[in-house]
Design a protein around this motif. Structure first.
Motif, PDB file in Angstrom:
ATOM      1  N   UNK A 168       0.798  -1.228   0.000  1.00  0.00           N
ATOM      2  CA  UNK A 168       0.000   0.000   0.000  1.00  0.00           C
ATOM      3  C   UNK A 168       0.835   1.286   0.000  1.00  0.00           C
ATOM      4  N   UNK A 169       1.990   1.338   0.680  1.00  0.00           N
ATOM      5  CA  UNK A 169       2.782   2.584   0.610  1.00  0.00           C
ATOM      6  C   UNK A 169       3.221   2.937  -0.806  1.00  0.00           C
ATOM      7  N   UNK A 170       3.218   1.970  -1.719  1.00  0.00           N
ATOM      8  CA  UNK A 170       3.678   2.198  -3.089  1.00  0.00           C
ATOM      9  C   UNK A 170       2.527   2.142  -4.098  1.00  0.00           C
ATOM     10  N   UNK A 171       1.298   2.228  -3.611  1.00  0.00           N
ATOM     11  CA  UNK A 171       0.151   2.022  -4.488  1.00  0.00           C
ATOM     12  C   UNK A 171       0.039   3.076  -5.585  1.00  0.00           C
ATOM     13  N   UNK A 172       0.425   4.316  -5.277  1.00  0.00           N
ATOM     14  CA  UNK A 172       0.273   5.363  -6.293  1.00  0.00           C
ATOM     15  C   UNK A 172       1.293   5.214  -7.423  1.00  0.00           C
ATOM     16  N   UNK A 173       2.521   4.855  -7.079  1.00  0.00           N
ATOM     17  CA  UNK A 173       3.531   4.693  -8.124  1.00  0.00           C
ATOM     18  C   UNK A 173       3.246   3.422  -8.926  1.00  0.00           C
ATOM     19  N   UNK A 174       2.702   2.408  -8.286  1.00  0.00           N
ATOM     20  CA  UNK A 174       2.285   1.196  -8.998  1.00  0.00           C
ATOM     21  C   UNK A 174       1.211   1.547 -10.021  1.00  0.00           C
ATOM     22  N   UNK A 175       0.237   2.340  -9.591  1.00  0.00           N
ATOM     23  CA  UNK A 175      -0.860   2.725 -10.484  1.00  0.00           C
ATOM     24  C   UNK A 175      -0.362   3.576 -11.650  1.00  0.00           C
ATOM     25  N   UNK A 176       0.559   4.515 -11.382  1.00  0.00           N
ATOM     26  CA  UNK A 176       1.109   5.333 -12.465  1.00  0.00           C
ATOM     27  C   UNK A 176       1.792   4.468 -13.517  1.00  0.00           C
ATOM     28  N   UNK A 177       2.548   3.480 -13.059  1.00  0.00           N
ATOM     29  CA  UNK A 177       3.260   2.603 -13.997  1.00  0.00           C
ATOM     30  C   UNK A 177       2.288   1.754 -14.807  1.00  0.00           C
ATOM     31  N   UNK A 178       1.209   1.311 -14.185  1.00  0.00           N
ATOM     32  CA  UNK A 178       0.206   0.517 -14.907  1.00  0.00           C
ATOM     33  C   UNK A 178      -0.397   1.329 -16.045  1.00  0.00           C
ATOM     34  N   UNK A 179      -0.745   2.569 -15.771  1.00  0.00           N
ATOM     35  CA  UNK A 179      -1.308   3.424 -16.822  1.00  0.00           C
ATOM     36  C   UNK A 179      -0.290   3.665 -17.930  1.00  0.00           C
ATOM     37  N   UNK A 180       0.967   3.939 -17.544  1.00  0.00           N
ATOM     38  CA  UNK A 180       2.001   4.198 -18.543  1.00  0.00           C
ATOM     39  C   UNK A 180       2.228   3.008 -19.459  1.00  0.00           C
ATOM     40  N   UNK A 181       2.179   1.816 -18.898  1.00  0.00           N
ATOM     41  CA  UNK A 181       2.558   0.620 -19.650  1.00  0.00           C
ATOM     42  C   UNK A 181       1.365  -0.122 -20.266  1.00  0.00           C
ATOM     43  N   UNK A 182       0.167   0.360 -20.043  1.00  0.00           N
ATOM     44  CA  UNK A 182      -1.036  -0.260 -20.610  1.00  0.00           C
ATOM     45  C   UNK A 182      -1.869   0.823 -21.300  1.00  0.00           C
ATOM     46  N   UNK A 183      -1.716   0.984 -22.594  1.00  0.00           N
ATOM     47  CA  UNK A 183      -2.347   2.098 -23.312  1.00  0.00           C
ATOM     48  C   UNK A 183      -3.867   2.162 -23.172  1.00  0.00           C
ATOM     49  N   UNK A 184      -4.543   1.037 -22.928  1.00  0.00           N
ATOM     50  CA  UNK A 184      -6.002   1.055 -22.845  1.00  0.00           C
ATOM     51  C   UNK A 184      -6.508   1.443 -21.447  1.00  0.00           C
ATOM     52  N   UNK A 185      -5.613   1.499 -20.471  1.00  0.00           N
ATOM     53  CA  UNK A 185      -6.010   1.810 -19.097  1.00  0.00           C
ATOM     54  C   UNK A 185      -5.887   3.306 -18.825  1.00  0.00           C
ATOM     55  N   UNK A 186      -6.965   3.912 -18.315  1.00  0.00           N
ATOM     56  CA  UNK A 186      -6.943   5.333 -17.966  1.00  0.00           C
ATOM     57  C   UNK A 186      -7.132   5.567 -16.469  1.00  0.00           C
ATOM     58  N   UNK A 187      -7.761   4.624 -15.786  1.00  0.00           N
ATOM     59  CA  UNK A 187      -8.056   4.766 -14.364  1.00  0.00           C
ATOM     60  C   UNK A 187      -7.624   3.497 -13.639  1.00  0.00           C
ATOM     61  N   UNK A 188      -6.969   3.683 -12.492  1.00  0.00           N
ATOM     62  CA  UNK A 188      -6.576   2.541 -11.654  1.00  0.00           C
ATOM     63  C   UNK A 188      -7.200   2.724 -10.281  1.00  0.00           C
ATOM     64  N   UNK A 189      -7.905   1.682  -9.809  1.00  0.00           N
ATOM     65  CA  UNK A 189      -8.514   1.720  -8.489  1.00  0.00           C
ATOM     66  C   UNK A 189      -7.998   0.553  -7.661  1.00  0.00           C
ATOM     67  N   UNK A 190      -8.096   0.698  -6.349  1.00  0.00           N
ATOM     68  CA  UNK A 190      -7.714  -0.378  -5.434  1.00  0.00           C
ATOM     69  C   UNK A 190      -8.894  -0.692  -4.528  1.00  0.00           C
ATOM     70  N   UNK A 191      -9.212  -1.978  -4.436  1.00  0.00           N
ATOM     71  CA  UNK A 191     -10.318  -2.411  -3.583  1.00  0.00           C
ATOM     72  C   UNK A 191      -9.912  -2.254  -2.124  1.00  0.00           C
ATOM     73  N   UNK A 192     -10.828  -1.752  -1.298  1.00  0.00           N
ATOM     74  CA  UNK A 192     -10.513  -1.581   0.121  1.00  0.00           C
ATOM     75  C   UNK A 192     -11.467  -2.353   1.019  1.00  0.00           C
ATOM     76  N   UNK A 193     -12.171  -3.345   0.454  1.00  0.00           N
ATOM     77  CA  UNK A 193     -12.912  -4.298   1.275  1.00  0.00           C
ATOM     78  C   UNK A 193     -13.080  -5.579   0.488  1.00  0.00           C
ATOM     79  N   UNK A 194     -13.744  -6.566   1.024  1.00  0.00           N
ATOM     80  CA  UNK A 194     -13.895  -7.861   0.388  1.00  0.00           C
ATOM     81  C   UNK A 194     -15.182  -7.948  -0.402  1.00  0.00           C
ATOM     82  N   UNK A 195     -15.079  -8.324  -1.688  1.00  0.00           N
ATOM     83  CA  UNK A 195     -16.269  -8.524  -2.508  1.00  0.00           C
ATOM     84  C   UNK A 195     -17.106  -9.641  -1.890  1.00  0.00           C
ATOM     85  N   UNK A 196     -18.383  -9.412  -1.732  1.00  0.00           N
ATOM     86  CA  UNK A 196     -19.257 -10.427  -1.174  1.00  0.00           C
ATOM     87  C   UNK A 196     -19.324 -10.392   0.332  1.00  0.00           C
ATOM     88  N   UNK A 197     -18.360  -9.736   0.965  1.00  0.00           N
ATOM     89  CA  UNK A 197     -18.375  -9.654   2.421  1.00  0.00           C
ATOM     90  C   UNK A 197     -19.173  -8.462   2.891  1.00  0.00           C
TER      91      UNK A 197
END
Length: 456
Positions: free
Chosen positions: A154-183
């Motif tokens: 989590x301390x590196x989540x923003x730089x991880x997201x920036x790199x994902x956008x840079x390296x994946x041309x179809x991606x414009x938004x990166x989100x991180x889940x903060x709870x459990x799906x279905x829970x």
């Protein structure tokens, strides 16, 4: 990997600085006497593994020598081959140099951020203690990438997201889940934070030649299930009826409807129900797909009764007429009428966190309707496809756990086998969902003592 080929270390940065990723890679270039020899020596040096293999760099470059003729080419050699060390050269290179076909020169390859992959960048940025399990996988829906980061990243989540956008041309938004799906949500939606890009989760997804538009924050979608969607839809025959108990926005229902399968499609989430109707309209499946917004427990029995009612009322759909040539003297063919049959052939229950807990609702689903099925007719009882989770490890242990849970709900013990055989259950592994958890699909024909039991 040779350290020469690693991205420059940028340990611990929290904001992406692409200037940190510039690097000069000293190599050796083999200048070709005549460009007509280029293909020959490229082939030979590739075969002897003496050519530079770098994903983003072509092994063919301009000859850097000021005395070289315009357009003269060089072949970049593997990093371990040195101009000043002939003992590092292979036989092909030695013979070519001796014959004067190749002349070796020093050559600097200039690398920058564009040359490194997302994995290379993360390997460079993350502390060494985190580099053993770099977050490389993510769900995507349209232009949105959905991460589920472990706490230590989590301390590196923003730089991880920036790199994902840079390296994946179809991606414009990166989100991180903060709870459990279905829970936290019975609708499988989740709280999230935007890590990079605009907070825009209105997406468009294409799957199985169908188009879906929806708000990713309001309903459930998992692109990683596309193979499972296709697998089940391939089991459905045109003219059959399928009851999709937890249909979501229709990844099973809409492609099935497109192939001429009648689908009673239900989802408890009002947003999913609305997007399902939108998908039906976009993909022109309204004749075959009927949407419902009911609790899944109630829907199971309701669907069986409603299909029988629709069949008795001679409700039907039409397949488009075959294409007709304007030159043909025959009259154009008419659309093909398809009548709704009286029984359901398949139930789909894609809610792996709790689908097995719905199975008791099949008790008495066809109470008093034995005449609809074999041996009175050729029709067999429906097959249920229930998704579920089980722990990783021994398949025998996982299968036993699933069979135990099914028995607890329907009161009949099934053994592992084939889905079409009464008394057996076919358990298919769908995918890994966590280090210790797998998703399965348990498919079985409803036992007669369950289907024809009293509903009381």
């Amino acid at each position: 990997m040779n350290s020469l080929f690693r991205a420059p270390a940028a340990r611990g940065i929290k904001k992406l600085d692409t200037s940190l990723f510039s690097k000069v890679l000293p190599t050796t270039a083999a200048a070709v006497r005549d460009n007509k020899l280029l293909s020959k020596y490229r082939k030979h040096l590739e075969k002897s593994d003496e050519l530079l293999r770098l994903r983003t760099i072509s092994p063919i470059v301009e000859d850097p020598s000021p005395t070289a003729a315009k357009g003269q080419k060089c072949l970049l050699l593997a990093a371990e081959l040195k101009r000043s060390a002939p003992e590092t050269w292979g036989p092909v290179l030695q013979e070519a140099v001796k014959a004067g076909d190749l002349t070796l020169r020093e050559y600097d390859v200039h690398l920058d951020y564009s040359h490194w992959s997302y994995y290379d960048v993360m390997k460079s940025i993350l502390p060494e203690e985190l580099a053993d399990e770099i977050p490389v996988g993510f769900n995507s829906a349209g232009h949105v990438a959905h991460l589920n980061l472990r706490d230590r990243y989590l301390p590196y989540r923003y730089v991880i997201a920036e790199a994902i956008i840079d390296k994946n041309p179809t991606i414009r938004t990166v989100i991180n889940k903060i709870d459990n799906v279905g829970g936290e949500s019975e609708f499988r939606t989740f709280a999230y934070e935007v890590l990079a890009g605009p907070d825009d989760l209105e997406v468009e997804v294409h799957e199985a030649n169908c188009t879906f538009k929806f708000d990713y924050s309001k309903t459930y979608w998992n692109t990683k299930l596309s193979t499972e969607h296709a697998r089940l839809v391939s089991l459905f025959e045109p003219g059959q009826v399928v009851a999709d108990v937890m249909a979501g926005i229709g990844p099973f229902a809409v492609p099935a409807g497109k192939k001429g399968v009648f689908v009673w499609a239900n989802d408890k989430n009002p947003e999913s129900y609305n997007y399902l109707k939108d998908a039906m309209k976009r993909n022109k499946t309204g004749d075959f797909v009927r949407p419902f917004n009911e609790d899944g427990h109630d829907f199971i029995r309701f669907a069986a009764d409603d299909v029988l009612r629709a069949s008795k009322a001679t409700e039907h759909a039409h397949l488009p007429a075959p294409k007709h040539s304007r030159k043909s003297l025959e009259p154009p063919p008419k659309p093909v009428r398809v009548d709704i049959p009286p029984t359901i052939s398949h139930f789909v229950m894609n809610l792996p966190a709790s689908a097995l807990e719905f199975l008791h609702n099949f008790r008495g689903i066809y109470e008093g309707q034995e005449a609809l099925f074999s041996p009175a007719t050729q029709t067999k009882l429906p097959i249920v496809h229930a998704h579920c989770f089980a722990l990783k490890g021994d398949d025998e242990v996982a299968f036993k756990e699933i069979c135990d849970r099914i028995e607890a709900e329907i009161g009949v013990r099934l053994k592992s086998g084939k889905m079409g055989v009464e008394g057996e259950v076919e358990i298919t592994e769908v995918r890994d969902v966590a280090p210790s958890k797998r998703m399965f699909c348990a498919s079985f024909r409803i036992p007669s003592q369950v289907a024809f039991a009293s509903r009381k």
